[in-house]
Design a protein around this motif. Structure first.
Motif, short mmCIF file in Angstrom:
data_model
loop_
_atom_site.label_atom_id
_atom_site.label_comp_id
_atom_site.label_asym_id
_atom_site.label_seq_id
_atom_site.Cartn_x
_atom_site.Cartn_y
_atom_site.Cartn_z
N GLY A 131 0.82 -1.21 0.00
CA GLY A 131 0.00 0.00 0.00
C GLY A 131 0.85 1.26 0.00
N ILE A 132 1.92 1.24 0.79
CA ILE A 132 2.82 2.40 0.86
C ILE A 132 3.49 2.63 -0.49
N ILE A 133 3.99 1.57 -1.11
CA ILE A 133 4.68 1.70 -2.40
C ILE A 133 3.72 2.22 -3.47
N THR A 134 2.50 1.70 -3.47
CA THR A 134 1.50 2.17 -4.44
C THR A 134 1.20 3.65 -4.22
N THR A 141 3.00 11.31 -9.04
CA THR A 141 2.17 11.92 -10.06
C THR A 141 1.55 13.22 -9.55
N ASP A 142 1.09 13.18 -8.29
CA ASP A 142 0.47 14.35 -7.68
C ASP A 142 1.49 15.48 -7.52
N LEU A 143 2.70 15.15 -7.11
CA LEU A 143 3.73 16.18 -6.90
C LEU A 143 4.12 16.87 -8.20
N TYR A 144 4.20 16.08 -9.28
CA TYR A 144 4.52 16.68 -10.58
C TYR A 144 3.34 17.46 -11.15
N ASN A 145 2.13 17.20 -10.60
CA ASN A 145 0.93 17.93 -11.01
C ASN A 145 0.72 17.89 -12.52
N ASN A 146 1.02 16.73 -13.11
CA ASN A 146 0.91 16.63 -14.57
C ASN A 146 -0.30 15.83 -15.02
N VAL A 147 -1.34 15.80 -14.16
CA VAL A 147 -2.60 15.17 -14.54
C VAL A 147 -3.27 16.05 -15.61
N GLN A 148 -3.58 15.46 -16.74
CA GLN A 148 -4.13 16.23 -17.85
C GLN A 148 -5.59 15.89 -18.16
N THR A 149 -6.00 14.69 -17.83
CA THR A 149 -7.35 14.24 -18.18
C THR A 149 -8.03 13.62 -16.97
N GLU A 150 -9.33 13.41 -17.10
CA GLU A 150 -10.07 12.75 -16.03
C GLU A 150 -9.54 11.35 -15.80
N GLU A 151 -9.14 10.68 -16.87
CA GLU A 151 -8.58 9.33 -16.74
C GLU A 151 -7.28 9.35 -15.94
N ASP A 152 -6.44 10.37 -16.20
CA ASP A 152 -5.21 10.52 -15.42
C ASP A 152 -5.52 10.70 -13.94
N TYR A 153 -6.53 11.51 -13.66
CA TYR A 153 -6.92 11.78 -12.28
C TYR A 153 -7.39 10.51 -11.58
N ILE A 154 -8.27 9.76 -12.22
CA ILE A 154 -8.79 8.53 -11.62
C ILE A 154 -7.65 7.54 -11.38
N ARG A 155 -6.71 7.48 -12.33
CA ARG A 155 -5.56 6.57 -12.18
C ARG A 155 -4.73 6.98 -10.96
N MET A 156 -4.50 8.28 -10.78
CA MET A 156 -3.72 8.76 -9.64
C MET A 156 -4.43 8.47 -8.32
N VAL A 157 -5.73 8.75 -8.26
CA VAL A 157 -6.51 8.52 -7.04
C VAL A 157 -6.56 7.04 -6.71
N THR A 158 -6.64 6.21 -7.73
CA THR A 158 -6.66 4.76 -7.52
C THR A 158 -5.37 4.31 -6.86
#
Length: 302
Positions: A131-134, A141-158
């Motif tokens: 869990g920690i590694i994931t 991804t969050d630190l780089y703030n390079n989420v561009q699409t809703e799919e990117d966001y869902i992937r990051m939150v997952t």
């Protein structure tokens, strides 16, 4: 809550022997105890639902889960430089980071010190480490703030909050049954995504402390807002892309709130949040729990 609190306090007392470390860590824990402890409760609930019998050490396991979450919260806030009211953000970053690292290691130690069988203890500790590694991957991804699409966001939150909720639920499951249950992963993931969207809606409107707009943070609400603005509203895009400074937008709160309303940002993101909650409820139904456990599971969606 009393059992979880007792286990957490005892762990800090036993393992943090330097007085300054113990004192500051205890202050951080006090802030944590003001929350609902969703993750620890999820661990206990799944252990009981799957007929686990050791009602003493499951609270130590749940406390280990909450300590993992607290440590990651501390480290994330240091990295994001937000949530300034919390006790760890009142400390020098180096000291707060040391507390976070100490709690992260302690969470695994606590799990291994429970009285469950060696095989189940190892499975639970492995889940903590996974869990920690994931979460670390999602945080990058969050630190780089390079989420561009809703799919990117869902992937990051997952990878972040949803993965940690899966970890909490699955630890209770494996301690009770000794097995990974894919259906547990499926509904816990949906609940984690829904909860994160709800938090992000709150953080878009919270102007005082942790505002995702002011921090130029790309979340589902801000991504939708950036897509929806046009004409005179383009100052929002200019701010996000660095063409305007904080001083240029600091007094435009009311204007921003009107744009959020007119673009339907909250309507859309609330709809997406409810979609994941409904999936959670659907997957819980497929588990076919008894009425008591079904009610307990549904209470997490309130």
């Amino acid at each position: 809550m009393d059992r979880l609190e007792s286990e957490l306090r005892e762990a800090l007392r036993c393992y943090f022997s330097v007085p300054e470390l113990y004192g500051h860590a205890l202050a951080c824990l006090e802030d944590k105890l003001q929350e609902a402890m969703l993750f620890g409760k999820m661990t206990v609930l799944h252990y009981r639902m799957f007929k686990g019998e050791d009602m003493k050490d499951i609270y130590k396991a749940a406390a280990a889960v909450e300590l993992m979450i607290l440590s990651l919260d501390i480290i994330d806030d240091i990295q994001d430089q937000d949530n300034g009211k919390m006790a760890w953000n009142q400390l020098p970053p180096g000291i707060a980071l040391n507390i976070g690292i100490g709690m992260l290691s302690l969470s695994g130690q606590m799990m291994l010190s429970t009285g469950f069988s060696a095989e189940r203890r190892q499975l639970a500790a492995q889940l903590i480490h996974q869990g920690i590694i994931t979460a670390v991957n999602g945080q990058m991804t969050d630190l780089y703030n390079n989420v561009q699409t809703e799919e990117d966001y869902i992937r990051m939150v997952t990878q972040k909050s949803a993965a940690l909720l899966v970890t909490a639920a699955m630890i209770g499951t494996v301690l009770a049954t000794g097995e990974w249950r894919e259906e547990v992963k499926r509904y816990a993931e949906e609940l984690g995504i829904a909860a994160q969207i709800k938090n992000d809606i709150r953080d878009l409107l919270n102007w005082d402390d942790k505002n995702d707009f002011l921090n130029r943070k790309k979340t589902l609400p801000t991504l939708y807002l950036l897509e929806a603005v046009a004409g005179e509203e383009e100052w929002i895009t200019d701010y996000f892309e660095g063409r305007l400074d904080f001083a240029d937008v600091a007094d435009r709160r009311q204007e921003l709130e009107q744009i959020i309303a007119s673009t339907g940002t909250l309507i859309y993101t609330s709809f997406r949040m409810r979609t994941h909650y409904y999936r959670y409820l659907e997957y819980v139904e497929q588990l076919n729990p008894t009425p008591y456990w079904k009610d307990m599971m549904l209470s997490f969606a309130e």
